[in-house]
Design a protein around this motif. Structure first.
Motif, PDB file in Angstrom:
ATOM      1  N   GLN A 165       0.851  -1.555  -0.229  1.00  0.00           N
ATOM      2  CA  GLN A 165       0.292  -0.141  -0.227  1.00  0.00           C
ATOM      3  C   GLN A 165       0.953   0.958  -0.216  1.00  0.00           C
ATOM      4  O   GLN A 165       0.769   1.840  -0.440  1.00  0.00           O
ATOM      5  N   MET A 166       1.866   1.359   0.713  1.00  0.00           N
ATOM      6  CA  MET A 166       2.084   3.236   0.860  1.00  0.00           C
ATOM      7  C   MET A 166       3.847   2.660  -0.270  1.00  0.00           C
ATOM      8  O   MET A 166       3.869   4.048  -0.685  1.00  0.00           O
ATOM      9  N   THR A 167       3.948   1.224  -0.876  1.00  0.00           N
ATOM     10  CA  THR A 167       4.848   1.526  -2.199  1.00  0.00           C
ATOM     11  C   THR A 167       3.906   1.852  -3.662  1.00  0.00           C
ATOM     12  O   THR A 167       4.335   2.816  -3.451  1.00  0.00           O
ATOM     13  N   SER A 168       2.645   1.526  -3.655  1.00  0.00           N
ATOM     14  CA  SER A 168       2.017   2.575  -4.094  1.00  0.00           C
ATOM     15  C   SER A 168       1.762   3.671  -4.121  1.00  0.00           C
ATOM     16  O   SER A 168       1.663   4.793  -5.306  1.00  0.00           O
ATOM     17  N   ASP A 169       1.318   3.964  -2.478  1.00  0.00           N
ATOM     18  CA  ASP A 169       1.748   5.669  -2.756  1.00  0.00           C
ATOM     19  C   ASP A 169       2.408   6.505  -2.932  1.00  0.00           C
ATOM     20  O   ASP A 169       1.863   7.781  -3.372  1.00  0.00           O
ATOM     21  N   ALA A 170       3.240   6.165  -2.507  1.00  0.00           N
ATOM     22  CA  ALA A 170       5.289   6.516  -2.685  1.00  0.00           C
ATOM     23  C   ALA A 170       4.986   6.406  -4.632  1.00  0.00           C
ATOM     24  O   ALA A 170       5.677   7.363  -5.526  1.00  0.00           O
ATOM     25  N   ASN A 171       4.361   5.099  -5.328  1.00  0.00           N
ATOM     26  CA  ASN A 171       4.553   5.594  -7.212  1.00  0.00           C
ATOM     27  C   ASN A 171       4.026   6.318  -7.178  1.00  0.00           C
ATOM     28  O   ASN A 171       4.080   7.582  -8.562  1.00  0.00           O
ATOM     29  N   PHE A 172       2.357   6.578  -6.873  1.00  0.00           N
ATOM     30  CA  PHE A 172       1.267   7.045  -7.130  1.00  0.00           C
ATOM     31  C   PHE A 172       2.127   9.463  -7.060  1.00  0.00           C
ATOM     32  O   PHE A 172       1.821   9.659  -8.083  1.00  0.00           O
ATOM     33  N   LEU A 173       2.639   9.311  -5.804  1.00  0.00           N
ATOM     34  CA  LEU A 173       2.935  11.057  -6.376  1.00  0.00           C
ATOM     35  C   LEU A 173       4.450  10.808  -6.478  1.00  0.00           C
ATOM     36  O   LEU A 173       4.262  12.457  -6.756  1.00  0.00           O
ATOM     37  N   LEU A 174       4.910   9.729  -6.593  1.00  0.00           N
ATOM     38  CA  LEU A 174       6.658  10.062  -7.867  1.00  0.00           C
ATOM     39  C   LEU A 174       5.533  10.602  -9.227  1.00  0.00           C
ATOM     40  O   LEU A 174       6.269  11.032  -9.700  1.00  0.00           O
ATOM     41  N   GLY A 175       4.590  10.246  -9.390  1.00  0.00           N
ATOM     42  CA  GLY A 175       3.991  10.210 -10.474  1.00  0.00           C
ATOM     43  C   GLY A 175       3.044  11.909 -10.576  1.00  0.00           C
ATOM     44  O   GLY A 175       3.629  12.465 -11.865  1.00  0.00           O
ATOM     45  N   VAL A 176       3.082  12.301  -9.985  1.00  0.00           N
ATOM     46  CA  VAL A 176       1.984  13.189  -9.348  1.00  0.00           C
ATOM     47  C   VAL A 176       3.225  14.590  -9.989  1.00  0.00           C
ATOM     48  O   VAL A 176       2.704  15.587 -10.319  1.00  0.00           O
ATOM     49  N   SER A 177       4.790  14.101  -8.964  1.00  0.00           N
ATOM     50  CA  SER A 177       5.646  15.480  -9.422  1.00  0.00           C
ATOM     51  C   SER A 177       6.502  15.228 -10.747  1.00  0.00           C
ATOM     52  O   SER A 177       7.010  16.448 -11.392  1.00  0.00           O
ATOM     53  N   LEU A 178       6.424  14.095 -10.894  1.00  0.00           N
ATOM     54  CA  LEU A 178       6.595  14.404 -12.218  1.00  0.00           C
ATOM     55  C   LEU A 178       6.502  14.799 -13.587  1.00  0.00           C
ATOM     56  O   LEU A 178       6.604  15.358 -14.481  1.00  0.00           O
ATOM     57  N   SER A 179       4.520  14.318 -13.629  1.00  0.00           N
ATOM     58  CA  SER A 179       4.152  15.373 -14.197  1.00  0.00           C
ATOM     59  C   SER A 179       3.712  17.090 -14.046  1.00  0.00           C
ATOM     60  O   SER A 179       4.326  17.290 -14.776  1.00  0.00           O
ATOM     61  N   ALA A 180       4.050  17.233 -12.980  1.00  0.00           N
ATOM     62  CA  ALA A 180       4.121  18.511 -12.321  1.00  0.00           C
ATOM     63  C   ALA A 180       5.476  19.437 -13.225  1.00  0.00           C
ATOM     64  O   ALA A 180       5.207  20.237 -13.549  1.00  0.00           O
ATOM     65  N   LEU A 181       6.705  18.592 -12.533  1.00  0.00           N
ATOM     66  CA  LEU A 181       7.922  18.967 -13.384  1.00  0.00           C
ATOM     67  C   LEU A 181       7.925  18.893 -14.755  1.00  0.00           C
ATOM     68  O   LEU A 181       8.347  19.860 -15.098  1.00  0.00           O
ATOM     69  N   SER A 182       6.462  17.950 -15.897  1.00  0.00           N
ATOM     70  CA  SER A 182       7.245  17.867 -17.294  1.00  0.00           C
ATOM     71  C   SER A 182       6.499  19.212 -16.865  1.00  0.00           C
ATOM     72  O   SER A 182       7.025  20.131 -18.734  1.00  0.00           O
ATOM     73  N   ARG A 183       5.199  19.960 -16.669  1.00  0.00           N
ATOM     74  CA  ARG A 183       4.968  21.477 -17.264  1.00  0.00           C
ATOM     75  C   ARG A 183       6.048  22.434 -17.458  1.00  0.00           C
ATOM     76  O   ARG A 183       5.775  23.658 -18.097  1.00  0.00           O
ATOM     77  N   PHE A 184       7.348  21.859 -16.732  1.00  0.00           N
ATOM     78  CA  PHE A 184       8.118  23.199 -16.241  1.00  0.00           C
ATOM     79  C   PHE A 184       9.484  23.232 -16.729  1.00  0.00           C
ATOM     80  O   PHE A 184      10.445  24.125 -17.659  1.00  0.00           O
TER      81      PHE A 184
END
Length: 733
Positions: A412-431
């Motif tokens: 569960q926590m590994t899934s959450d960490a991957n999810f948050l990693l994806g969200v931050s990578l998506s935010a970084l791609s916009r810059f």
């Protein structure tokens, strides 16, 4: 062995003498009663059975038997002989201690509580009055304190027996008799040393604690609440730990029982005192009292108190109050990690993400941050929601550290960490400046989100939402639609944002009719208070289909709902503290949308009215200045339009619509160099890479420059055409 045998002989002899005296008292009382009414022989109350049962196992319970002997002898010394009720009390207790609950109850039921109640009340009242006056001249009470204590204990054991047999309502009534007797005898409460020479105080403590539990078992919530309040408001001289336990149990019952009790009637309170108005406030008050007792070291620390208070204050939207309570706890009451994580969550919930992030960074500075997996996940979540480059990079680092620490230990926590990693990578791609970097970051973001989804077997709504959103923003509309439909099925249509995302994806596919069907279905399943965003999207779908009059009617309906909400907010009829802020921003955006519709219809006066309404809510709105500029542009007041767009950019330098509109007007006027216009458009594209209007206007600028820029112009027009084909009626995010 001989010594042990002689001890056993003495004990058995003592029990025989005790039972003999007990039987004598029962027989003498029976003879007196037979003159007035026929009653069963004492042998019918299991006395003979009790003696025979005892004689078969007399040596096994020596300690209990010795206590019963001492009790009998004490009563005999005080009164000369046990009366009928006292004898039954002793015999019933003996049966109860042996585990013969039914026999004990049969004995206890033979006690005439109605007849002995006045005597007990008078005895208790005189004892309480004598201790106040410190005088020995009072008349002799009708029974000894020891006898009164013995009878009250018998009533309590009767309640326990009834409870053991599942007769909870009767048990509660029996237990309530004890409190009624003591409270009516001593209305001002028990003196501090009252009953110290007998078991009365101990029995009373147990009865006060037991009564609400019996009412809960009897499914009588209102009586349970009344008994809890009675236990806490009357001066029973309870032990500190007992009172704290009752307060905690009462708070838990108020929070989770599912019913709403009437507010307490605290007539004795001062006018300035706080009186709770509902279950939630009463529970919070009780839990805060308990925390105060912990702070002044009257009771031991109980972590569940903070858990329940966290829940209660979170539900009520008072996270800052929870933060204050945590900050007031003495050092080492809770460990440092829990303290900082709880405070960070409180400040994050209050919208102070920067403060929350600083608290977590301070925690990381004490020890290696990889030890604080939960704190790393919280920090990554906060960073992923901040729309700036540094936060996106920090969010990626925190999520990666969490993944390194977990090593697949917790799915569960590994899934959450991957999810948050994806969200931050998506935010970084916009810059990202270069297309290659942006495409790479977007691919990594999708990969992380898909990994998180697979680990949860595509059953986590938040992961499916962001997976659909990321695919939509990358214009992978088929995948976005697939995940969006799965999300809607998983949630059963309970989340407004999921309906909105699916409608926007359909609008990007130019399936406006299907999108409108989705919005109408959402409106049917949503309460009036939550229909605001749905109605706004519906109006934009109508505009996209050229139904401007229908859009005006929809906006009017939306504004009516928002105005009712605003009145309810100011009258105090709101549930969440932040609802007023959200509704006002939606109201401002709605007035601007309606102004754009009137501008497109050349209804200048109506547009001006809409903008004046917006100004009344927020005079410093970049969106209002942009709409004002568009109105001036439609009237061909170019200089006024430039000034309005300039005002918008002064308030919000990254306001993309104003950057594009300013560039359009300046290019048309030809008074500024191409470099300034190009700078405005490239800034707009840096902030919103998927904006077709910015690409189109940049193409027009390159075309106006001359043949040397014709290839660049063609590329811009091509990008604008492709994006326009897949542009939603409003941004996906």
């Amino acid at each position: 062995m001989r010594g042990n045998d002689s001890t056993g002989e003495r004990t058995r002899g003592g029990v025989s003498r005790w039972l003999g005296k007990l039987m004598k008292c029962l027989w003498s009382e029976e003879k007196l009663r037979e003159e007035n009414r026929m009653i069963p022989s004492p042998e019918s109350i299991a006395t003979k059975d009790s003696v025979s049962r005892y004689s078969s196992r007399a040596g096994s319970e020596q300690k209990q038997d010795t206590g019963n002997i001492e009790e009998a002898e004490s009563s005999l010394r005080e009164s000369g002989c046990l009366n009928y009720e006292e004898a039954r009390a002793l015999l019933g207790r003996y049966e109860y201690q042996k585990g013969n609950i039914e026999a004990a109850l049969h004995v206890f039921e033979g006690i005439d509580i109605t007849s002995i109640t006045p005597k007990m009340k008078l005895t208790l009242a005189r004892r309480g009055g004598r201790r106040k006056r410190r005088s020995q001249s009072d008349a002799t009470p009708p029974m000894s304190m020891h006898a009164a204590s013995l009878l009250l204990e018998a009533i309590f054991l009767k309640a326990l027996s009834l409870q053991g047999l599942g007769r909870f309502k009767e048990a509660a009534q029996s237990c309530k008799v004890i409190l009624d007797i003591v409270e009516s005898s001593l209305p001002d409460g028990l003196p501090d040393d009252f009953g110290a020479d007998c078991k009365l105080q101990e029995t009373l403590n147990k009865a006060v604690e037991l009564l609400p539990e019996l009412y809960k078992l009897a499914d009588s919530p209102s009586e349970a609440i009344s008994s809890y309040r009675r236990a806490l408001l009357h001066h029973w001289n309870l032990e500190t730990e007992t009172a704290a336990k009752i307060q905690k149990e009462f708070a838990i019952f108020l929070l989770y029982s599912g019913g709403e009790a009437s507010p307490p009637n605290l007539l004795s309170q001062m006018d300035s005192s706080f009186v709770p108005r509902n279950n939630l406030e009463e529970a919070i008050l009780l839990l805060m009292i308990l925390l105060r007792k912990v702070t002044i070291k009257k009771i031991e620390w109980d972590p569940s108190i903070l858990d329940h208070l966290s829940y209660a204050l979170s539900v009520s939207g008072e996270l800052r109050g929870l933060a204050n309570q945590v900050e007031e706890l003495l050092p080492r009451t809770i460990n440092r990690t829990d303290r900082y994580q709880t405070l960070a969550l409180c400040y994050y919930g209050e919208g102070e993400g920067f403060t929350a992030l600083n608290l977590l960074k301070k925690l990381f500075s004490f020890e290696e941050s990889s030890q604080f997996v939960l704190a790393l996940l919280i920090a990554s979540k906060i960073c992923g929601e901040n729309n700036n480059l540094n936060s996106a990079e920090e969010g990626i680092r925190f999520a990666q550290k969490a993944l390194e620490s977990l090593h697949l230990k917790c799915d569960q926590m590994t899934s959450d960490a991957n999810f948050l990693l994806g969200v931050s990578l998506s935010a970084l791609s916009r810059f990202a400046v270069a297309d290659t970097e942006r495409i790479s970051r977007q691919a990594e973001a999708l990969e992380a989100l898909e990994t998180a989804a697979r680990m949860t077997k595509f059953r986590d709504p938040k992961i499916l939402y962001y997976l659909s959103l990321e695919n939509a923003e990358q214009r992978k509309l088929e995948s976005a639609l697939h995940y969006g439909k799965d999300l809607l099925k998983l949630e059963g249509g309970s989340n407004v944002n999921s309906w909105l995302l699916l409608a926007r994806i359909l609008s990007a596919r130019k399936q406006f009719v299907d999108a409108e069907i989705i919005i109408n279905a959402a409106l049917d399943q949503t309460g009036k208070w939550d229909q605001g965003k749905l109605l706004r999207t519906n109006a934009k779908l109508q505009i996209a289909q050229g139904r401007l009059k229908g859009a005006i009617e929809t906006y009017t309906q939306l504004l009516a709902i928002l105005q009712v909400q605003t009145k309810s907010f100011w009258s105090g009829k709101r549930i969440y503290k932040s609802s007023g802020i959200l509704d006002r921003s939606l109201e401002i955006a709605t007035w601007h949308d309606l102004a754009y519709v009137y501008i497109s219809l050349s209804q200048w006066r109506d547009a001006e009215v809409c903008l004046s309404k917006s100004k009344g809510i927020d005079p410093h709105s970049a969106g209002r200045w942009h709409a004002t500029g568009m109105l001036c542009d439609a009237k061909e007041l170019n200089k006024e339009a430039v000034q309005a767009f300039g005002n918008a950019l002064d308030l919000e330098p990254n306001h993309v619509p104003s950057l594009i509109s300013m560039a359009v007007v300046l290019r048309r006027l030809g008074e500024q160099s191409h470099a300034i216009v190009r700078s405005l458009l490239t800034d707009a594209l840096r902030l919103d890479r998927m904006n077709p209007s910015a690409w189109n206007n940049l193409g027009l600028l390159y075309k106006a420059i001359g043949p040397s820029m014709s290839l660049d112009a063609a590329d811009c027009f091509k990008a604008a055409a492709l994006l326009e084909e897949s542009a939603p009626v409003e941004p996906f995010r």
